[in-house]
Design a protein around this motif. Structure first.
Motif, PDB file in Angstrom:
ATOM      1  N   ALA A 279       0.849  -1.197   0.000  1.00 22.22           N
ATOM      2  CA  ALA A 279       0.000   0.000   0.000  1.00 22.22           C
ATOM      3  C   ALA A 279       0.887   1.250   0.000  1.00 22.22           C
ATOM      4  O   ALA A 279       0.595   2.238  -0.690  1.00 22.22           O
ATOM      5  CB  ALA A 279      -0.908  -0.010   1.225  1.00 22.22           C
ATOM      6  N   LEU A 280       1.968   1.217   0.744  1.00 22.63           N
ATOM      7  CA  LEU A 280       2.901   2.350   0.766  1.00 22.63           C
ATOM      8  C   LEU A 280       3.530   2.578  -0.596  1.00 22.63           C
ATOM      9  O   LEU A 280       3.658   3.709  -1.062  1.00 22.63           O
ATOM     10  CB  LEU A 280       4.003   2.112   1.814  1.00 22.63           C
ATOM     11  CG  LEU A 280       3.592   2.369   3.263  1.00 22.63           C
ATOM     12  CD1 LEU A 280       4.612   1.775   4.231  1.00 22.63           C
ATOM     13  CD2 LEU A 280       3.419   3.869   3.522  1.00 22.63           C
ATOM     14  N   GLU A 281       3.898   1.490  -1.248  1.00 22.16           N
ATOM     15  CA  GLU A 281       4.539   1.638  -2.560  1.00 22.16           C
ATOM     16  C   GLU A 281       3.635   2.383  -3.542  1.00 22.16           C
ATOM     17  O   GLU A 281       4.115   3.130  -4.404  1.00 22.16           O
ATOM     18  CB  GLU A 281       4.936   0.270  -3.134  1.00 22.16           C
ATOM     19  CG  GLU A 281       5.796   0.411  -4.398  1.00 22.16           C
ATOM     20  CD  GLU A 281       6.172  -0.907  -5.066  1.00 22.16           C
ATOM     21  OE1 GLU A 281       5.987  -1.972  -4.474  1.00 22.16           O
ATOM     22  OE2 GLU A 281       6.664  -0.830  -6.219  1.00 22.16           O
ATOM     23  N   MET A 282       2.320   2.209  -3.375  1.00 22.04           N
ATOM     24  CA  MET A 282       1.377   2.872  -4.277  1.00 22.04           C
ATOM     25  C   MET A 282       1.315   4.379  -4.036  1.00 22.04           C
ATOM     26  O   MET A 282       0.933   5.124  -4.934  1.00 22.04           O
ATOM     27  CB  MET A 282      -0.045   2.315  -4.085  1.00 22.04           C
ATOM     28  CG  MET A 282      -0.194   0.833  -4.266  1.00 22.04           C
ATOM     29  SD  MET A 282      -0.205   0.342  -5.986  1.00 22.04           S
ATOM     30  CE  MET A 282      -1.916   0.689  -6.398  1.00 22.04           C
ATOM     31  N   ILE A 283       1.678   4.833  -2.821  1.00 24.39           N
ATOM     32  CA  ILE A 283       1.495   6.270  -2.555  1.00 24.39           C
ATOM     33  C   ILE A 283       2.806   7.030  -2.361  1.00 24.39           C
ATOM     34  O   ILE A 283       2.852   8.247  -2.492  1.00 24.39           O
ATOM     35  CB  ILE A 283       0.559   6.521  -1.338  1.00 24.39           C
ATOM     36  CG1 ILE A 283       0.987   5.674  -0.134  1.00 24.39           C
ATOM     37  CG2 ILE A 283      -0.891   6.257  -1.699  1.00 24.39           C
ATOM     38  CD1 ILE A 283       0.132   5.948   1.110  1.00 24.39           C
ATOM     39  N   VAL A 284       3.859   6.323  -2.074  1.00 19.30           N
ATOM     40  CA  VAL A 284       5.132   7.014  -1.849  1.00 19.30           C
ATOM     41  C   VAL A 284       5.752   7.418  -3.182  1.00 19.30           C
ATOM     42  O   VAL A 284       5.638   6.688  -4.175  1.00 19.30           O
ATOM     43  CB  VAL A 284       6.085   6.097  -1.040  1.00 19.30           C
ATOM     44  CG1 VAL A 284       7.492   6.640  -1.043  1.00 19.30           C
ATOM     45  CG2 VAL A 284       5.569   5.940   0.376  1.00 19.30           C
ATOM     46  N   ASP A 285       6.380   8.558  -3.208  1.00 17.94           N
ATOM     47  CA  ASP A 285       7.073   9.063  -4.391  1.00 17.94           C
ATOM     48  C   ASP A 285       8.011   7.987  -4.953  1.00 17.94           C
ATOM     49  O   ASP A 285       8.831   7.422  -4.236  1.00 17.94           O
ATOM     50  CB  ASP A 285       7.900  10.291  -3.948  1.00 17.94           C
ATOM     51  CG  ASP A 285       8.587  10.958  -5.126  1.00 17.94           C
ATOM     52  OD1 ASP A 285       8.607  10.375  -6.234  1.00 17.94           O
ATOM     53  OD2 ASP A 285       9.107  12.078  -4.924  1.00 17.94           O
ATOM     54  N   LYS A 286       7.887   7.707  -6.245  1.00 20.14           N
ATOM     55  CA  LYS A 286       8.682   6.646  -6.863  1.00 20.14           C
ATOM     56  C   LYS A 286      10.191   6.850  -6.656  1.00 20.14           C
ATOM     57  O   LYS A 286      10.951   5.901  -6.479  1.00 20.14           O
ATOM     58  CB  LYS A 286       8.347   6.559  -8.349  1.00 20.14           C
ATOM     59  CG  LYS A 286       9.028   5.405  -9.044  1.00 20.14           C
ATOM     60  CD  LYS A 286       8.371   5.073 -10.358  1.00 20.14           C
ATOM     61  CE  LYS A 286       9.186   4.106 -11.196  1.00 20.14           C
ATOM     62  NZ  LYS A 286       9.933   3.096 -10.481  1.00 20.14           N
ATOM     63  N   GLU A 287      10.590   8.135  -6.671  1.00 17.11           N
ATOM     64  CA  GLU A 287      12.021   8.453  -6.492  1.00 17.11           C
ATOM     65  C   GLU A 287      12.554   7.958  -5.139  1.00 17.11           C
ATOM     66  O   GLU A 287      13.741   7.694  -5.000  1.00 17.11           O
ATOM     67  CB  GLU A 287      12.240   9.969  -6.570  1.00 17.11           C
ATOM     68  CG  GLU A 287      11.905  10.574  -7.933  1.00 17.11           C
ATOM     69  CD  GLU A 287      12.728   9.978  -9.056  1.00 17.11           C
ATOM     70  OE1 GLU A 287      13.963   9.895  -8.890  1.00 17.11           O
ATOM     71  OE2 GLU A 287      12.124   9.560 -10.078  1.00 17.11           O
ATOM     72  N   CYS A 288      11.658   7.883  -4.161  1.00 19.88           N
ATOM     73  CA  CYS A 288      12.092   7.486  -2.817  1.00 19.88           C
ATOM     74  C   CYS A 288      12.078   5.980  -2.606  1.00 19.88           C
ATOM     75  O   CYS A 288      12.606   5.495  -1.616  1.00 19.88           O
ATOM     76  CB  CYS A 288      11.178   8.088  -1.752  1.00 19.88           C
ATOM     77  SG  CYS A 288      11.038   9.845  -1.863  1.00 19.88           S
ATOM     78  N   TRP A 289      11.375   5.259  -3.492  1.00 24.80           N
ATOM     79  CA  TRP A 289      11.219   3.818  -3.244  1.00 24.80           C
ATOM     80  C   TRP A 289      12.555   3.109  -3.449  1.00 24.80           C
ATOM     81  O   TRP A 289      13.219   3.313  -4.464  1.00 24.80           O
ATOM     82  CB  TRP A 289      10.119   3.238  -4.140  1.00 24.80           C
ATOM     83  CG  TRP A 289       9.587   1.964  -3.579  1.00 24.80           C
ATOM     84  CD1 TRP A 289       9.783   0.725  -4.095  1.00 24.80           C
ATOM     85  CD2 TRP A 289       8.803   1.794  -2.395  1.00 24.80           C
ATOM     86  NE1 TRP A 289       9.176  -0.214  -3.301  1.00 24.80           N
ATOM     87  CE2 TRP A 289       8.576   0.414  -2.239  1.00 24.80           C
ATOM     88  CE3 TRP A 289       8.290   2.664  -1.423  1.00 24.80           C
ATOM     89  CZ2 TRP A 289       7.850  -0.119  -1.179  1.00 24.80           C
ATOM     90  CZ3 TRP A 289       7.568   2.136  -0.371  1.00 24.80           C
ATOM     91  CH2 TRP A 289       7.356   0.757  -0.247  1.00 24.80           C
ATOM     92  N   PRO A 290      12.970   2.280  -2.509  1.00 21.85           N
ATOM     93  CA  PRO A 290      14.348   1.787  -2.532  1.00 21.85           C
ATOM     94  C   PRO A 290      14.647   0.637  -3.491  1.00 21.85           C
ATOM     95  O   PRO A 290      15.739   0.084  -3.439  1.00 21.85           O
ATOM     96  CB  PRO A 290      14.584   1.351  -1.078  1.00 21.85           C
ATOM     97  CG  PRO A 290      13.241   0.989  -0.572  1.00 21.85           C
ATOM     98  CD  PRO A 290      12.267   1.869  -1.280  1.00 21.85           C
ATOM     99  N   MET A 291      13.712   0.263  -4.330  1.00 22.28           N
ATOM    100  CA  MET A 291      14.004  -0.852  -5.252  1.00 22.28           C
ATOM    101  C   MET A 291      13.117  -0.746  -6.490  1.00 22.28           C
ATOM    102  O   MET A 291      12.097  -0.064  -6.458  1.00 22.28           O
ATOM    103  CB  MET A 291      13.786  -2.185  -4.544  1.00 22.28           C
ATOM    104  CG  MET A 291      12.381  -2.428  -4.101  1.00 22.28           C
ATOM    105  SD  MET A 291      12.267  -3.727  -2.872  1.00 22.28           S
ATOM    106  CE  MET A 291      12.888  -2.889  -1.408  1.00 22.28           C
ATOM    107  N   PRO A 292      13.503  -1.420  -7.584  1.00 22.47           N
ATOM    108  CA  PRO A 292      12.693  -1.361  -8.802  1.00 22.47           C
ATOM    109  C   PRO A 292      11.290  -1.915  -8.567  1.00 22.47           C
ATOM    110  O   PRO A 292      11.116  -2.830  -7.760  1.00 22.47           O
ATOM    111  CB  PRO A 292      13.447  -2.251  -9.792  1.00 22.47           C
ATOM    112  CG  PRO A 292      14.789  -2.492  -9.224  1.00 22.47           C
ATOM    113  CD  PRO A 292      14.705  -2.249  -7.751  1.00 22.47           C
TER     114      PRO A 292
END
Ligand code: ADP
Ligand code: MG
Length: 706
Positions: free
Chosen positions: A684-697
């Motif tokens: 659920a977090l991956e859907m809302i967190v800025d893609k630039e901040c997500w730590p993996m592909p």
């Protein structure tokens, strides 16, 4: 394209095959070896010495410096221990290259580091490998050099099988014996052996290697443990059989060249249902060779991918919510003179034999559905079977409309007088219709489908060996054939005895036949009414290995002893425990060190930006940012709580004092649940967190950008 070549020229060039043997071996030696291969006789040491010498000379010409007994322990992959050809240095300081018959026939790797499921405690730790001359030796060349690989079986010192090949060879032997008995009863005096033929279609995923290396879950477990679905999945159905991108095509070309050189008849390649998913199918071969070839295919797919900056994923379910990968095990019984027992015949008489064999398959599968299900179980396949994209967890047989109709007539009236599709009816020997190869639509939802002249077992997982499923198929069929022959050999009137037997078998085992939609919920209900086993997971399936029915069958035919079966059950529990423990630990690691810190970073930035905006412009509406911050913080808290719980549960499982069966069940019931509970807030977090901040592909990065 760098060079043009003729496939026929390179095919089998690295295989010590029949042509090479004819060319290089003295006539007498060649004939001895052929006899060994055809009649399953033992090879004497003198002959073996000659073969070993020629094999070595040939391998050295191909650049080989080492040889290895190439075997398949119960880890699911192959193992090898390399020895160089050099002999002890001579007084001159030089060495000779040597390879003896003894070294060819038998090796003695230390068995103690391979899974033995308790056999090690009871027996000696030593093990030995023995050459399987029916699967040809080959030279594998790669950047690391060239090695002569000798396909071998792997046993404990007291003869217990520690591998996939030993029971497979045993099962092929007993199947042939029983099938020949039946053929003799039907007047066939020519065929000497009946050989199971197998064609294993292999599915796999390809992703960019850089992305793979950025995902600890893929690296440690072969599948993604977190990951939100991209906006586009496979719903457009635009990947299946779609055109193959150039990068992938170059890869497939390389894979094919490698395989052809090794004598693997790679034939078909296409895109599969899911994005980034593909399939490779070889032309079918003798069962043990096909099992070896499938291992070579998996090794080659992996190895060549790295050369192309790609990673091949053989896991059954690398991406949740995206189609998984399996292996279709196409299986038929063919005599040494080319008669396929699953081929409907041209005359009614042949059709009677065909119908009997078919009904014996129904009996075999019905009686041992639980065992067959077990043979296709592995840790990864739990995520795939029953998921409405792969066969359901219930074993049933698809026969097609025409054959099912024939059986129905047989059951209700004792004879079948019409054949659907209005084909000619034959008179004479009993009243069975003359039907031909049924090419009707194939039911893709069936786990075990008759497809014209073979059965297709579609449950097997993509990274699993096809060894065990074929051991089971061969042995349950041997048992059914044996029981039929015992009865028919005593019959006074053979024709009516066969006729009655077909009717009886069809009646008793009709519950296993199902031509409908295997994905529907109604089928689960219906199967329950029919009393068919519905086995949902690997841990539920394992007990099938040691039931009375299984043990007495395998012991009767000398394929497995009770001790061997118990050891295999133990190994599977242990493998399950280890795999889930690694998955849980990987999730804990990723969540604590990568995901939670990244989300905290993002939340902090969000908070700061709200402050900044409010300072600069107190009238500005920052409710959207605030809502987002609240949402992120809530999921973050959920993730943190789930993480703590997963740590506790996994720790409890790990330190539990219990049998491996109990432990495996705890992992299945509790640890997996805790893993899912951690995954949900993270996705659920991956859907809302800025893609630039997500730590993996992301899934989208991985499956759409190859
Ligand atoms: P599908 O419709 O499943 O793609 P194919 O005709 O392409 O069917 O065959 C799939 C696999 O089955 C191939 O590996 C093929 O060599 C194998 N196969 C074909 N005939 C037989 C047979 N008689 N016995 C065993 N395998 C077979
Ligand atoms: Mg198929």
């Amino acid at each position: 394209m760098e060079e043009y070549f003729n496939v026929a020229d390179i095919f089998g060039e690295n295989v010590f095959n029949d042509t090479v043997m004819q060319e290089r071996l003295p006539k007498k030696t060649y004939q001895k070896l052929k006899q060994t291969i055809l009649a399953g006789e033992e090879l004497d040491l003198e002959t073996a010495d000659v073969i070993a010498h020629e094999m070595k000379e040939w391998a050295i010409e191909k650049g080989a410096t080492h040889y290895t007994h190439w075997f398949q322990p119960l880890t699911g992959i192959t193992a090898e221990k390399h020895d160089s050809f050099i002999s002890a240095p001579l007084p001159s300081g030089k060495v000779l290259m040597s390879f003896s018959g003894k070294e060819l026939i038998k090796g003695e790797p230390d068995a103690s580091s391979f899974p033995s499921g308790g056999l090690r405690a009871t027996f000696e730790a030593r093990g030995y490998t023995a050459w399987d001359p029916t699967s040809p030796a080959f030279v594998r060349q790669d950047a690391a050099g060239a090695t002569l690989c000798i396909p071998t079986a792997f046993c404990s010192y007291t003869g217990e099988a520690l591998d996939q090949k030993t029971p497979l060879l045993r099962s092929m032997e007993v199947l042939s014996e029983q099938a020949i008995r039946l053929l003799r009863l039907f007047g066939n005096t020519n065929s000497k052996r009946v050989i199971p033929s197998v064609g294993a279609e292999q599915e796999y995923f390809l992703i960019d290697r850089e992305m793979y290396l950025a995902r600890k879950d893929l690296m440690y477990t072969g599948r993604t443990l977190f990951g939100a679905m991209p906006p586009k999945g496979q719903e457009m159905d635009d990947h299946y059989f779609g055109s193959i991108p150039e990068r992938i095509e170059a890869y497939m070309r390389d894979v094919n060249i490698e395989l052809w050189k090794l004598g693997v008849s790679s034939k078909t390649q296409h895109n599969e249902v899911a994005p980034a998913q593909h399939e490779l199918a070889p032309i079918y071969a003798q069962c043990n060779v096909a099992v070896d070839h499938n291992q070579i295919i998996m090794e080659t797919l992996r190895k060549v991918a790295n050369r192309h900056g790609l990673q091949c994923l053989l896991h059954e379910k690398p991406f949740a919510g995206v189609n998984g990968s399996g292996k279709h095990d196409n299986w038929s019984l063919v005599t040494d003179d080319g008669i396929n027992l699953f081929e409907p015949g041209k005359s009614p008489h042949e059709n009677i034999q065909f119908l009997l064999v078919l009904c014996l398959v129904l009996k075999a599968v019905d009686l041992h559905a639980d065992l067959l299900r077990e043979s296709a179980s592995d840790v990864g396949n739990d995520h795939r079977l029953g998921g409405n994209e792969a066969p359901p967890v219930i074993i049933s047989v698809y026969l097609g409309e025409q054959l099912e109709d024939v059986l129905r007539q047989l059951i209700s009236t004792g004879t079948a007088t019409k054949s659907k599709k209005g084909e000619k009816l034959a008179t004479g020997v009993k009243t069975l219709p003359d039907f031909r190869k049924d090419a009707t639509d194939r039911n893709r939802t069936s786990p075990f489908a008759f497809t014209g002249n073979k059965f297709e077992f579609r449950m097997v997982g993509s990274q699993d060996s096809v060894g065990e499923p074929n051991v089971v198929l061969n042995t349950i069929m041997a048992e059914a054939l044996c029981e039929a022959c015992d009865e028919l050999e005593k019959a006074k009137d053979f024709d009516s005895a066969v006729h009655d037997m077909i009717k009886k078998l069809a009646t008793e085992h009709q519950r296993i036949v199902f031509n409908g939609n295997g994905y529907g919920d109604e089928w689960i209900e219906e199967a329950k009414k029919r009393g068919l086993p519905s086995i949902n997971s690997l841990v539920e399936a394992i007990p099938a290995l040691t039931t009375d029915a299984t043990v007495s069958m395998f012991e009767k035919f000398g394929v497995f002893s009770k001790v061997e079966l118990e050891s295999r059950a133990e190994i599977e529990y242990e493998q399950y425990i280890k795999s889930i423990n690694i998955e849980a630990k990987t999730m804990i690691d990723m969540a604590s060190k990568q995901i939670i810190p990244a989300v905290i970073g993002y939340a902090t930035e969000l908070g700061l930006s709200i402050g900044t905006i409010q300072d600069a412009c107190p009238e500005a509406d920052v409710s959207t940012q605030k809502e987002l911050l609240i949402k992120v913080s809530n999921h973050l808290r959920e993730a943190k709580e789930a993480l703590v719980k997963l740590k506790e549960t996994n720790n409890k499982a790990y330190t539990m004092k219990a049998s491996s069966c109990e432990k495996a069940n705890f992992y299945h019931d509790e640890v997996i649940k805790a893993m899912e509970e951690l995954r949900a807030p993270v996705d659920a977090l991956e859907m809302i967190v800025d893609k630039e901040c997500w730590p993996m592909p992301s899934y989208g990065d991985m499956i759409f950008e190859v």
